[in-house]
Motif scaffolding. Structure first.
Motif, PDB file in Angstrom:
ATOM      1  N   LEU A   1      -3.944  10.808  37.282  1.00 52.95           N
ATOM      2  CA  LEU A   1      -4.808  10.142  36.866  1.00 52.95           C
ATOM      3  C   LEU A   1      -5.230   9.235  36.527  1.00 52.95           C
ATOM      4  O   LEU A   1      -4.914   8.944  35.268  1.00 52.95           O
ATOM      5  CB  LEU A   1      -5.728  11.141  36.446  1.00 52.95           C
ATOM      6  CG  LEU A   1      -6.836  11.114  36.378  1.00 52.95           C
ATOM      7  CD1 LEU A   1      -7.599  11.207  38.007  1.00 52.95           C
ATOM      8  CD2 LEU A   1      -7.624  12.135  35.636  1.00 52.95           C
TER       9      LEU A   1
ATOM     10  N   ARG B   1      -6.236  21.955  34.749  1.00 57.18           N
ATOM     11  CA  ARG B   1      -6.656  20.970  34.009  1.00 57.18           C
ATOM     12  C   ARG B   1      -7.757  21.056  33.359  1.00 57.18           C
ATOM     13  O   ARG B   1      -8.011  19.547  32.766  1.00 57.18           O
ATOM     14  CB  ARG B   1      -6.388  19.846  34.917  1.00 57.18           C
ATOM     15  CG  ARG B   1      -5.628  19.943  36.000  1.00 57.18           C
ATOM     16  CD  ARG B   1      -5.257  18.761  37.010  1.00 57.18           C
ATOM     17  NE  ARG B   1      -4.692  18.804  38.179  1.00 57.18           N
ATOM     18  CZ  ARG B   1      -5.359  17.900  39.462  1.00 57.18           C
ATOM     19  NH1 ARG B   1      -5.787  17.430  39.352  1.00 57.18           N
ATOM     20  NH2 ARG B   1      -4.106  18.282  40.391  1.00 57.18           N
TER      21      ARG B   1
ATOM     22  N   CYS C   1      -0.561  17.865  30.174  1.00 58.46           N
ATOM     23  CA  CYS C   1      -0.760  16.330  30.327  1.00 58.46           C
ATOM     24  C   CYS C   1       0.074  15.286  29.291  1.00 58.46           C
ATOM     25  O   CYS C   1      -0.376  15.059  28.611  1.00 58.46           O
ATOM     26  CB  CYS C   1      -2.158  16.366  30.328  1.00 58.46           C
ATOM     27  SG  CYS C   1      -2.462  14.974  31.043  1.00 58.46           S
TER      28      CYS C   1
ATOM     29  N   ARG D   1      -7.617   6.473  35.426  1.00 55.33           N
ATOM     30  CA  ARG D   1      -8.468   6.322  34.681  1.00 55.33           C
ATOM     31  C   ARG D   1      -9.105   4.970  34.206  1.00 55.33           C
ATOM     32  O   ARG D   1      -8.147   4.723  33.005  1.00 55.33           O
ATOM     33  CB  ARG D   1      -8.697   7.266  33.511  1.00 55.33           C
ATOM     34  CG  ARG D   1      -8.658   9.080  33.945  1.00 55.33           C
ATOM     35  CD  ARG D   1      -8.816   9.412  33.236  1.00 55.33           C
ATOM     36  NE  ARG D   1      -7.903   9.456  32.112  1.00 55.33           N
ATOM     37  CZ  ARG D   1      -8.353  10.236  30.332  1.00 55.33           C
ATOM     38  NH1 ARG D   1      -9.087   9.650  30.086  1.00 55.33           N
ATOM     39  NH2 ARG D   1      -7.694   9.894  30.146  1.00 55.33           N
TER      40      ARG D   1
ATOM     41  N   GLU E   1     -11.836   7.103  37.940  1.00 51.24           N
ATOM     42  CA  GLU E   1     -10.866   7.400  38.267  1.00 51.24           C
ATOM     43  C   GLU E   1     -10.522   7.554  39.603  1.00 51.24           C
ATOM     44  O   GLU E   1     -11.033   7.169  40.591  1.00 51.24           O
ATOM     45  CB  GLU E   1     -10.912   8.811  37.734  1.00 51.24           C
ATOM     46  CG  GLU E   1     -11.669   8.810  36.901  1.00 51.24           C
ATOM     47  CD  GLU E   1     -11.190  10.450  36.089  1.00 51.24           C
ATOM     48  OE1 GLU E   1     -11.889  11.515  36.926  1.00 51.24           O
ATOM     49  OE2 GLU E   1     -11.718  10.897  34.758  1.00 51.24           O
ATOM     50  N   HIS E   2      -9.126   7.613  40.146  1.00 51.68           N
ATOM     51  CA  HIS E   2      -8.396   7.513  40.627  1.00 51.68           C
ATOM     52  C   HIS E   2      -7.398   8.974  40.961  1.00 51.68           C
ATOM     53  O   HIS E   2      -6.298   8.484  39.939  1.00 51.68           O
ATOM     54  CB  HIS E   2      -7.789   6.411  42.028  1.00 51.68           C
ATOM     55  CG  HIS E   2      -7.585   6.572  43.246  1.00 51.68           C
ATOM     56  ND1 HIS E   2      -8.264   6.609  44.367  1.00 51.68           N
ATOM     57  CD2 HIS E   2      -6.035   6.590  43.692  1.00 51.68           C
ATOM     58  CE1 HIS E   2      -7.459   7.060  45.315  1.00 51.68           C
ATOM     59  NE2 HIS E   2      -5.989   6.750  44.883  1.00 51.68           N
ATOM     60  N   GLU E   3      -6.712  10.038  41.501  1.00 50.66           N
ATOM     61  CA  GLU E   3      -5.423  11.031  41.550  1.00 50.66           C
ATOM     62  C   GLU E   3      -4.868  10.377  42.435  1.00 50.66           C
ATOM     63  O   GLU E   3      -5.311  10.170  44.020  1.00 50.66           O
ATOM     64  CB  GLU E   3      -5.835  12.061  42.134  1.00 50.66           C
ATOM     65  CG  GLU E   3      -4.746  12.744  41.151  1.00 50.66           C
ATOM     66  CD  GLU E   3      -5.706  14.688  41.573  1.00 50.66           C
ATOM     67  OE1 GLU E   3      -5.339  14.874  42.526  1.00 50.66           O
ATOM     68  OE2 GLU E   3      -6.300  14.547  40.522  1.00 50.66           O
TER      69      GLU E   3
ATOM     70  N   THR F   1       1.305  14.726  40.168  1.00 51.32           N
ATOM     71  CA  THR F   1      -0.097  14.156  40.155  1.00 51.32           C
ATOM     72  C   THR F   1      -0.654  12.763  38.859  1.00 51.32           C
ATOM     73  O   THR F   1      -0.103  13.638  37.554  1.00 51.32           O
ATOM     74  CB  THR F   1      -1.114  14.982  40.117  1.00 51.32           C
ATOM     75  OG1 THR F   1      -0.608  16.058  41.126  1.00 51.32           O
ATOM     76  CG2 THR F   1      -2.534  14.064  40.234  1.00 51.32           C
TER      77      THR F   1
END
Length: 146
Positions: free
Chosen positions: A24, A48, A54, A26, A6-8, A22
């Motif tokens: 995310l 969240r 989302c 995945r 994961e990287h935000e 934002t």
């Protein structure tokens, strides 16, 4: 063994509704061809915990990779280099098209981590076919030998 990367990152929506949000990214090694992009409405991590606010798009990992260097995509998702620092992601849906700008370095770093986990060309070896689906394929091959 299942592993998730994961990287935000902050992305910028262009057009009349311009603003930051934002995203995310995945990647799940059990679904090796896809990357899930969660666009989060909530500003704080504790907000969240539910899927409210989302929106998730599943896109091809290869599409994102190719789109870093040249325009790529047909249908609902299009990726292309923007500036040296930004990559453009365009998503088409019933209400229209949303164009987002994401840091090229953030996207490249995330993708590099996914390829470390599952190398390009080895995705098929990671796929598992449920027993009932395997039985269906076997039954079909018996009826229609190839």
């Amino acid at each position: 063994m299942r592993t998730v990367v994961e990287h935000e990152s902050t992305v910028h929506l262009t057009g009349p509704a311009a603003g930051g949000m934002t995203m995310l990214m995945r990647y799940d090694s059990d679904d090796p061809y896809a990357v899930r992009l969660d666009f989060l409405d909530a500003a704080t991590p504790e907000d969240r915990t539910s899927q409210d606010g989302c929106v998730t798009w599943a896109v091809g990992r290869e599409l994102l990779t190719v789109g870093l260097d040249r325009p790529c995509g047909t249908g609902d998702v299009f990726v292309r280099p923007g500036t040296a620092a930004l990559t453009e992601l365009a998503f088409s849906g019933v209400p229209g098209v949303a164009v987002l700008l994401v840091s090229t370095e953030a996207l490249r770093t995330f993708l590099r981590a996914t390829y470390t986990l599952v190398a390009a060309g080895s995705e098929t070896a990671r796929l598992t076919v449920p027993d009932d689906l395997s039985a269906l394929f076997e039954s079909s091959e018996e009826q229609h030998p190839g």
